[in-house]
Design an enzyme around this catalytic site. Structure first.
Site, PDB file in Angstrom:
ATOM      1  N   TRP A 167       0.843  -1.193   0.000  1.00 38.30           N
ATOM      2  CA  TRP A 167       0.000   0.000   0.000  1.00 38.30           C
ATOM      3  C   TRP A 167       0.890   1.258   0.000  1.00 38.30           C
ATOM      4  O   TRP A 167       1.884   1.315   0.721  1.00 38.30           O
ATOM      5  CB  TRP A 167      -0.930   0.007   1.237  1.00 38.30           C
ATOM      6  CG  TRP A 167      -1.716   1.270   1.313  1.00 38.30           C
ATOM      7  CD1 TRP A 167      -2.811   1.606   0.577  1.00 38.30           C
ATOM      8  CD2 TRP A 167      -1.425   2.400   2.142  1.00 38.30           C
ATOM      9  NE1 TRP A 167      -3.220   2.877   0.891  1.00 38.30           N
ATOM     10  CE2 TRP A 167      -2.391   3.394   1.848  1.00 38.30           C
ATOM     11  CE3 TRP A 167      -0.431   2.676   3.089  1.00 38.30           C
ATOM     12  CZ2 TRP A 167      -2.403   4.630   2.487  1.00 38.30           C
ATOM     13  CZ3 TRP A 167      -0.442   3.909   3.714  1.00 38.30           C
ATOM     14  CH2 TRP A 167      -1.430   4.870   3.414  1.00 38.30           C
ATOM     15  N   ASP A 332     -15.149  12.666  -2.759  1.00 35.26           N
ATOM     16  CA  ASP A 332     -14.671  11.349  -2.338  1.00 35.26           C
ATOM     17  C   ASP A 332     -15.546  10.832  -1.199  1.00 35.26           C
ATOM     18  O   ASP A 332     -16.730  11.202  -1.068  1.00 35.26           O
ATOM     19  CB  ASP A 332     -13.176  11.452  -1.963  1.00 35.26           C
ATOM     20  CG  ASP A 332     -12.423  10.141  -2.143  1.00 35.26           C
ATOM     21  OD1 ASP A 332     -12.485   9.298  -1.231  1.00 35.26           O
ATOM     22  OD2 ASP A 332     -11.801   9.943  -3.210  1.00 35.26           O
ATOM     23  N   ASP A 333     -14.986   9.994  -0.370  1.00 34.19           N
ATOM     24  CA  ASP A 333     -15.676   9.333   0.737  1.00 34.19           C
ATOM     25  C   ASP A 333     -16.426  10.354   1.623  1.00 34.19           C
ATOM     26  O   ASP A 333     -16.064  11.528   1.671  1.00 34.19           O
ATOM     27  CB  ASP A 333     -14.603   8.627   1.575  1.00 34.19           C
ATOM     28  CG  ASP A 333     -15.146   7.464   2.359  1.00 34.19           C
ATOM     29  OD1 ASP A 333     -16.369   7.364   2.496  1.00 34.19           O
ATOM     30  OD2 ASP A 333     -14.321   6.666   2.836  1.00 34.19           O
ATOM     31  N   ARG A 409     -10.144  -2.011   8.462  1.00 31.77           N
ATOM     32  CA  ARG A 409     -10.720  -0.678   8.331  1.00 31.77           C
ATOM     33  C   ARG A 409     -12.209  -0.723   8.709  1.00 31.77           C
ATOM     34  O   ARG A 409     -13.052  -0.115   8.044  1.00 31.77           O
ATOM     35  CB  ARG A 409     -10.560  -0.151   6.901  1.00 31.77           C
ATOM     36  CG  ARG A 409     -10.415   1.355   6.842  1.00 31.77           C
ATOM     37  CD  ARG A 409     -10.504   1.881   5.426  1.00 31.77           C
ATOM     38  NE  ARG A 409     -10.206   3.302   5.403  1.00 31.77           N
ATOM     39  CZ  ARG A 409     -10.631   4.139   4.484  1.00 31.77           C
ATOM     40  NH1 ARG A 409     -11.384   3.708   3.495  1.00 31.77           N
ATOM     41  NH2 ARG A 409     -10.325   5.409   4.527  1.00 31.77           N
ATOM     42  N   LYS A 442     -15.708   6.961  -8.853  1.00 32.13           N
ATOM     43  CA  LYS A 442     -14.462   6.359  -8.360  1.00 32.13           C
ATOM     44  C   LYS A 442     -14.863   5.142  -7.545  1.00 32.13           C
ATOM     45  O   LYS A 442     -15.498   5.264  -6.503  1.00 32.13           O
ATOM     46  CB  LYS A 442     -13.690   7.364  -7.505  1.00 32.13           C
ATOM     47  CG  LYS A 442     -12.452   6.780  -6.827  1.00 32.13           C
ATOM     48  CD  LYS A 442     -11.744   7.855  -6.017  1.00 32.13           C
ATOM     49  CE  LYS A 442     -10.596   7.268  -5.201  1.00 32.13           C
ATOM     50  NZ  LYS A 442      -9.968   8.300  -4.353  1.00 32.13           N
ATOM     51  N   ASP A 444     -14.007   2.073  -5.322  1.00 27.89           N
ATOM     52  CA  ASP A 444     -12.919   1.676  -4.428  1.00 27.89           C
ATOM     53  C   ASP A 444     -13.125   0.255  -3.899  1.00 27.89           C
ATOM     54  O   ASP A 444     -14.230  -0.311  -3.988  1.00 27.89           O
ATOM     55  CB  ASP A 444     -12.851   2.671  -3.261  1.00 27.89           C
ATOM     56  CG  ASP A 444     -11.434   2.886  -2.757  1.00 27.89           C
ATOM     57  OD1 ASP A 444     -10.596   1.995  -2.924  1.00 27.89           O
ATOM     58  OD2 ASP A 444     -11.181   3.966  -2.180  1.00 27.89           O
ATOM     59  N   ASN A 446     -11.392  -1.511  -0.439  1.00 27.90           N
ATOM     60  CA  ASN A 446     -10.394  -1.167   0.568  1.00 27.90           C
ATOM     61  C   ASN A 446      -9.994  -2.247   1.551  1.00 27.90           C
ATOM     62  O   ASN A 446      -9.497  -1.922   2.636  1.00 27.90           O
ATOM     63  CB  ASN A 446     -10.854   0.075   1.339  1.00 27.90           C
ATOM     64  CG  ASN A 446     -10.423   1.339   0.632  1.00 27.90           C
ATOM     65  OD1 ASN A 446      -9.311   1.405   0.120  1.00 27.90           O
ATOM     66  ND2 ASN A 446     -11.283   2.326   0.573  1.00 27.90           N
ATOM     67  N   CYS A 490     -10.113   1.899  -8.192  1.00 28.42           N
ATOM     68  CA  CYS A 490      -9.254   2.232  -7.062  1.00 28.42           C
ATOM     69  C   CYS A 490      -9.338   1.077  -6.084  1.00 28.42           C
ATOM     70  O   CYS A 490     -10.378   0.438  -5.953  1.00 28.42           O
ATOM     71  CB  CYS A 490      -9.765   3.516  -6.411  1.00 28.42           C
ATOM     72  SG  CYS A 490      -8.920   3.968  -4.879  1.00 28.42           S
ATOM     73  N   ASP A 512      -2.219   5.622  -3.306  1.00 26.87           N
ATOM     74  CA  ASP A 512      -2.585   6.631  -2.308  1.00 26.87           C
ATOM     75  C   ASP A 512      -1.394   7.512  -1.959  1.00 26.87           C
ATOM     76  O   ASP A 512      -1.535   8.505  -1.251  1.00 26.87           O
ATOM     77  CB  ASP A 512      -3.102   5.949  -1.033  1.00 26.87           C
ATOM     78  CG  ASP A 512      -4.589   5.633  -1.116  1.00 26.87           C
ATOM     79  OD1 ASP A 512      -5.265   6.183  -2.009  1.00 26.87           O
ATOM     80  OD2 ASP A 512      -5.077   4.841  -0.286  1.00 26.87           O
TER      81      ASP A 512
END
Ligand code: GLA
Length: 689
Positions: A167, A332-333, A409, A442, A444, A446, A490, A512
């Site tokens: 990462w 984004d988030d 996460r 986008k 993702d 994660n 992503c 990132d």
């Protein structure tokens, strides 16, 4: 072009500079004949006449020579195909027929109820290979079904190039001498992974601009494996496909089939640079959607605002972004559900009512009124346990009965192999894209798979493959229903970058890590295989907030990010008027050079190894050079940059200096950059006059 010998047992595929040939023996053994410089059909037939070596009983003459080694019989290499039925294990095929058309060759074999078809397709000098398995008999368990095995010619010493990482440190290039035994790279994480890009290159004595290079790249976004084996007689084979272990991919009942992902191979005699340019051209022509259209300059809110977002604050950022020339504004988030931190809300894809009381449309309209496109972030394959979705469907995630559900996460992985989960995600995302004028998503991913169980499912192992297929199907369905929407792949940065995802997304989030110096190495590695047209790169704040606190000039940050699809990700509300004005100039310059960067031929002039590094893009009569000086030592003069890809007899004018040069001078003596000190950077535009 596909050619077939008169006996119908030797096949030759040719691209502009290369050929690939295979031969079927009288015992139905499919042997590799040739991969490399372009040859003729008589050449291939002559190669087919060469007898197999005569080995002592401890070696197999087939090993290192077969196109698709199976398990069973006189073979000791890693099998590309390993299957079992209730009755027996292994494969013994007979040849059925071949078909050609559309530059594709299909070789059909059969072993009892199992039909095995090897596919070959020539796309310029890239050979695409994949396999379909169709079962018409009793249940067959596919323990392993690789896409292809590649065989290299004999050379004194092979060298392996790979792109490793983790990462925030993806796609870093290393080269090492190959020795006897196997080198295995891959992912057992359920996604492509940050640890390796699914690509290898092998050369014997190549340089950046000269020599033979063989490359292989896999198009699969789940677990995968590429094994490079140097066999006892020094022959080298590369085998790769979906899945990491051989413990079982899928069970095929009667009437079911499995198509492996594509494993693409490229031979080039233009050195590492020539190989990269051929890979880039191939992806722009055949893989990346709408690659002839340049990607817009985007702003992304993540580093600027993280989870602490509001409509008003995003409007303020959007106004500043528009003022510096940004063309696409991405929230984004943090815009949805109860997502005020990474502890809650994933899975609930409706706007947070406190933050966006009237939904996303007012912000999207505002962004459009400012002349930009509007984008949002999603992570559809995941769920926080603290979400309405998980509370309603705790059994929709991957889990092993009676075991802990591992959180990374604070999130779990949805079981996308389930049809109800697929349908739910389609409904949510389709509704979302219909609720506001969204131009960009986008997407993702994660965390990795850990507890990939599926209680109640008789064949839970299929979850690994079916997740990827469902992800692809969802993207395909959304793209078809919302053709104007572009997608970015992503996965915590570059955790899901491969030819499979690239065929259904418009660009990828490279890493990132937005530190402009680290990025030079990451981008250098990325460029070995993928084109700048998909490589998103943002200019963020200095000191760097995400990673290392490094301070760098706006100039250095911009020139670093301008080597790909330029984006801005800093907190523009904190930038001074001077910084905003400078940013506007860089964005304007980028728009000018964008067709060259995104669609031109890339020449890596010097790698980022501490001092001066540079890349050059050439398209038609124009060229642009981006150069960076990491550190100048002892006040020594910085070397001139010898350019590439120019016409030696032509004359070029440099837009920055106004100086006029003959091509031959730039190629042989180079361009002086004027760079000095630490972390300096510059851009030169050259135009033929
Ligand atoms: C991942 C992405 C980042 C950002 C965050 C949001 O880490 O790589 O760019 O979108 O998620 O949570």
């Amino acid at each position: 072009m596909v050619e077939i010998a008169g006996n119908g047992r030797t096949w030759l595929l040719s691209g502009p500079t290369s050929s690939y040939a295979v031969h079927l023996t009288e015992n139905d053994e499919l042997l590799h004949l040739h991969w490399g410089a372009r040859i003729t059909l008589p050449d291939a037939e002559a190669l087919a006449m060469r007898p197999l070596p005569d080995y002592w009983p401890f070696e197999s003459p087939l090993d290192g020579r077969e196109e698709y080694p199976m398990e069973g019989g006189p073979r000791f290499v890693r099998p590309a195909l390993s299957v079992r039925t209730d009755e027996r294990r292994g494969t013994e095929w007979t040849f059925e027929t071949y078909e050609t058309g559309d530059d594709e060759l299909r070789l059909r074999f059969r072993d009892a109820g199992l039909g095995i078809t090897l596919h070959y397709r020539m796309r310029d000098d890239v050979v695409e290979r994949w396999v379909t398995l169709r079962n018409d008999g009793p249940v067959v368990e596919l323990l392993r079904a690789d896409s292809a095995t590649w065989t290299l010619p004999d050379r004194d010493q092979w060298r392996l190039s790979q792109l490793h990482g983790r990462w925030a440190a993806e796609s870093r290039l290393t080269r090492s001498s190959l020795t006897y035994g196997e080198k295995v790279i891959g992912s057992r994480r359920g996604h492509t992974g940050h640890q390796h890009l699914p690509w290898v290159a092998l050369d014997a004595d190549a340089t950046e601009e000269r020599g033979e290079v063989y490359g292989c790249a896999l198009g699969w976004s789940g677990s995968w494996r590429i094994a490079v084996a140097q066999l006892p007689d020094a022959r080298v084979q590369i085998t790769g496909g979906a899945g990491y272990d051989d413990s079982g991919l899928l069970r095929l009942a009667a009437g079911e089939s499995f198509t492996t992902p594509v494993f693409a191979g490229l031979w080039s005699d233009g050195g590492f640079g020539g190989a990269s340019r051929a890979w880039h051209a191939y992806q722009r022509a055949y893989v990346v959607p709408d690659a002839e259209r340049d990607r817009p300059v985007l702003f992304n809110s993540w580093e600027a605002t993280e989870f602490d977002i509001s409509e008003e604050q995003q409007r303020a950022l959007a106004r500043r972004a528009a003022a510096i020339g940004v063309e696409l504004f991405v929230v984004d988030d943090g815009w949805f559900g109860a997502r005020t931190s990474d502890r809650a809300g994933l899975g609930d894809w409706t706007p947070n009512p406190d933050r966006f009381p009237a939904g996303l449309k007012p912000l999207a309209d505002h962004v459009h009124a400012l002349g930009m496109q509007f984008g949002i972030w999603v992570e559809p394959e995941m769920v926080n346990p603290d979400s309405d979705l998980y509370r309603a469907h705790p059994d929709w995630v991957q889990f092993q009965p009676g075991r802990k559900r591992t959180e990374f996460r604070n999130q779990l992985v949805l079981n996308l192999a389930r049809e109800d989960v697929q349908e739910h995600l389609w409904e949510q995302l389709h509704a979302l894209l219909s609720s506001a004028p969204v131009d960009y998503v986008k997407w993702d991913f994660n965390r990795c798979f850990t507890d990939a169980g599926w209680p109640g499912e008789p064949s839970p192992q299929r979850l690994w493959v079916d997740h990827v297929r469902a992800f692809y199907a969802l993207l395909d369905r959304l793209r078809a229903a919302h053709p104007g929407v572009a997608f970015e792949s992503c996965s915590g940065g570059g955790g899901r970058i491969d030819l499979g995802v690239m065929s259904r997304t418009d660009q990828v989030w490279t890493s990132d890590n937005t530190d402009p110096l680290d990025r030079l190495a990451i981008q250098h590695g990325f460029s070995q295989i993928h084109p700048a047209r998909v490589m998103a790169a943002w200019v963020t704040d200095s000191p760097n907030t995400q990673l290392n606190g490094r301070t760098s000039t706006l100039r250095f940050r911009f020139v670093s990010a301008m080597a790909g699809v330029l984006g801005v990700g800093g907190d523009l509300t904190q930038w001074t008027d001077e910084e905003l004005a400078e940013a506007r100039d860089w964005v304007a310059l980028y728009k000018e050079i964008r067709p060259l960067v995104q669609r031109g031929d890339l020449y890596r002039l010097r790698p980022p190894t501490g001092g001066l590094s540079a890349v050059q893009y050439v398209r038609g009569d124009e060229s642009v050079v981006l150069a960076w000086l990491q550190a100048q030592s002892y006040g020594e003069p910085v070397p001139a940059l010898r350019l590439r890809g120019l016409d030696p007899t032509a004359t070029y004018e440099c837009r920055e200096t106004g100086e006029v040069y003959r091509g031959v001078v730039l190629l042989h003596h180079g361009l002086r950059t004027g760079l000095r000190g630490d972390l300096d950077a510059t851009v030169f535009r050259l135009c033929r006059i």
